[in-house]
Design an enzyme around this catalytic site. Structure first.
Site, PDB file in Angstrom:
ATOM      1  CB  ALA A  77      -0.896   0.003   1.229  1.00 18.51           C
ATOM      2  CG  ASN A  95       6.121   7.626   4.153  1.00 15.28           C
ATOM      3  OD1 ASN A  95       5.014   8.134   4.352  1.00 15.28           O
ATOM      4  ND2 ASN A  95       6.394   6.367   4.454  1.00 15.28           N
ATOM      5  NE  ARG A  96       7.821  15.620   7.553  1.00 14.71           N
ATOM      6  CZ  ARG A  96       9.153  15.578   7.637  1.00 14.71           C
ATOM      7  NH1 ARG A  96       9.743  14.561   8.228  1.00 14.71           N
ATOM      8  NH2 ARG A  96       9.882  16.578   7.166  1.00 14.71           N
ATOM      9  CG  PHE A 107      -3.542   8.059   5.565  1.00 16.96           C
ATOM     10  CD1 PHE A 107      -2.501   7.171   5.329  1.00 16.96           C
ATOM     11  CD2 PHE A 107      -4.404   7.791   6.631  1.00 16.96           C
ATOM     12  CE1 PHE A 107      -2.316   6.046   6.131  1.00 16.96           C
ATOM     13  CE2 PHE A 107      -4.231   6.671   7.434  1.00 16.96           C
ATOM     14  CZ  PHE A 107      -3.185   5.806   7.193  1.00 16.96           C
ATOM     15  CG  ASN A 110      -4.055   0.006   3.408  1.00 18.75           C
ATOM     16  OD1 ASN A 110      -4.497   0.862   4.158  1.00 18.75           O
ATOM     17  ND2 ASN A 110      -2.976  -0.701   3.680  1.00 18.75           N
ATOM     18  CG  ASN A 144       3.756   9.267   8.422  1.00 22.47           C
ATOM     19  OD1 ASN A 144       4.626   9.630   9.217  1.00 22.47           O
ATOM     20  ND2 ASN A 144       3.989   8.391   7.459  1.00 22.47           N
ATOM     21  CB  THR A 145      -2.867   9.525  10.562  1.00 21.44           C
ATOM     22  OG1 THR A 145      -2.813   9.554   9.133  1.00 21.44           O
ATOM     23  CG2 THR A 145      -4.223  10.073  11.006  1.00 21.44           C
ATOM     24  CE  LYS A 191       1.338  -1.982   5.821  1.00 24.67           C
ATOM     25  NZ  LYS A 191       1.477  -1.419   4.473  1.00 24.67           N
ATOM     26  CG  ASN A 234       2.478   0.874   8.036  1.00 19.73           C
ATOM     27  OD1 ASN A 234       3.222   1.570   7.347  1.00 19.73           O
ATOM     28  ND2 ASN A 234       1.167   0.998   8.023  1.00 19.73           N
ATOM     29  CE1 TYR A 276       6.913   3.325  -2.079  1.00 17.74           C
ATOM     30  CE2 TYR A 276       4.744   2.989  -1.146  1.00 17.74           C
ATOM     31  CZ  TYR A 276       5.654   3.797  -1.786  1.00 17.74           C
ATOM     32  OH  TYR A 276       5.295   5.068  -2.161  1.00 17.74           O
ATOM     33  CB  THR A 277      11.617   0.639   0.346  1.00 15.82           C
ATOM     34  OG1 THR A 277      10.667   1.304   1.198  1.00 15.82           O
ATOM     35  CG2 THR A 277      12.893   1.452   0.300  1.00 15.82           C
TER      36      THR A 277
END
Ligand code: FMN
Length: 326
Positions: free
Chosen positions: A54, A103-104, A107, A132, A170-171, A206, A235, A310-311
């Site tokens: 995601a 990352n921040r 969403f 997701n 990040n939320t 997750k 995550n 992802y990365t």
């Protein structure tokens, strides 16, 4: 180039290249693996075990093109009920010495209705899509359940499985929802809503890599009690331990979730712990730091049924899936 600009550039490039007649097929021929490491899970047939995690295609703008790069499944989102801008830029940073990212994003997405609309498009028959889902930043945690319910309902006709994301760093306060009571309430309600549908869809949770063993014990209890279909581990992490990147640079970057190589081993530990301590044998999708065939095999050996990247996709490029499955 600024990493977020580079992301948009790559995104546009993938779209343009695949729009040229014949080039989509060439990409598929080059990058979709021949090996059929397929698996049946939750009544779904995954053509191979490697998925896109995601956050890459949050708004479902590119999943059909990304299919050409070999993924057996693609997870769109995290999506929230209403569109939101996310955090101020810069919010994505490369740590090349660690093959990592921080990352921040927060969403940033166009909202669930827009995503649902895009998912109506015709897609390759064997492509599995996960949805997701998250909550808007302005929704207080007491009302978070409503956001998850809205997203589940809107996406139900268009995705093959769901992921409840309560683990993004990040939320603000989102991760408090990983506590036993709020989490049980959310998952129970989503399972009840799902039971009202003509066709049931698997619901996964997750989790963060930063949970303690006792919090992981709670997660196991919650999975077994709510009977959700599985977990995604993990995550990004808020830890900054053991990095090769100079401390001053890490400090300058500031808050955010760290992904890539530094999270690999912790994700493996979490998966092993869950597998060893759960009474029931629920499937786990592993994610965190997979950049090589060895990393992929480690995740399967830890007990994962499927693996996401992802990365690694950012650092290794479009041939990654084929190399993992070679
Ligand atoms: C830029 C970026 C954005 C992400 N956005 C999301 C997201 O929206 N939802 C989510 O569940 N995970 C998100 N993730 C986490 C990844 O899905 C994955 O769990 C994590 O990066 C570890 O895997 P990796 O080491 O292969 O990157 C994001 C990761 C990155 C690097």
């Amino acid at each position: 180039m600024d990493p977020e600009k580079a992301h948009h550039f790559t995104f546009s490039l993938i779209r343009i290249v695949n729009a040229i007649p014949g080039l989509g097929a060439i990409n598929r021929a080059l990058f979709r693996p021949k090996s059929k490491d397929s698996i049946n899970l939750w009544g779904l047939h995954f053509p191979n075990r490697v998925g896109l995690a995601a956050g890459f295609d949050k708004d479902g703008k590119l999943y059909r093109e990304l299919y050409n790069y070999g993924f057996g499944f693609i997870e769109v989102g995290t999506v929230t009920p209403k569109a939101q801008a996310g955090n101020p830029k810069p919010r994505l940073f490369r740590l090349p010495e660690d093959e990592a990212l921080i990352n921040r994003m927060g969403f940033n997405n166009g909202g669930v209705e827009e995503l649902a609309e895009r998912l109506k498009a015709k897609r390759p028959k064997d492509l599995i899509i996960g949805g997701n889902i998250g909550k808007n930043k302005l929704t207080p945690n007491e009302k978070a359940l409503d956001d998850y319910r809205i997203c589940r309902k809107a996406l139900h006709p268009y995705v093959d499985y769901f992921v409840v994301n309560v683990s993004s760093p990040n939320t603000p306060n989102l991760r408090d929802l990983q506590e036993k009571e709020p989490l049980k309430a959310i998952l129970r309600a989503l399972k009840e809503d799902d039971a009202q549908e003509a066709e049931s869809k698997p619901i996964l949770l997750k989790i963060a890599p930063d949970l303690s063993d006792s919090q992981l014990d709670d997660i196991i209890e919650i999975v077994e009690e709510t009977q959700i279909e599985g977990l995604i581990a993990t995550n990004t992490t808020i830890s900054r331990e053991g990095l090769n990147t100079p401390g001053s640079r890490v400090e300058e970057i500031g808050a955010g979730g760290l992904s890539g190589q530094p999270v690999r081993e912790r994700a493996n530990e979490v998966i092993r712990y869950l597998k060893q301590n759960a009474k029931t044998d629920f499937p786990i999708i592993a994610v965190g730091g997979v950049q090589s065939k060895g990393d992929y095999q480690e995740k399967l050996d830890a007990g994962a049924s499927l693996v996401q990247v992802y990365t690694g996709f950012i650092y290794q490029g479009p041939s990654l899936v084929k190399r993992l499955l070679a």
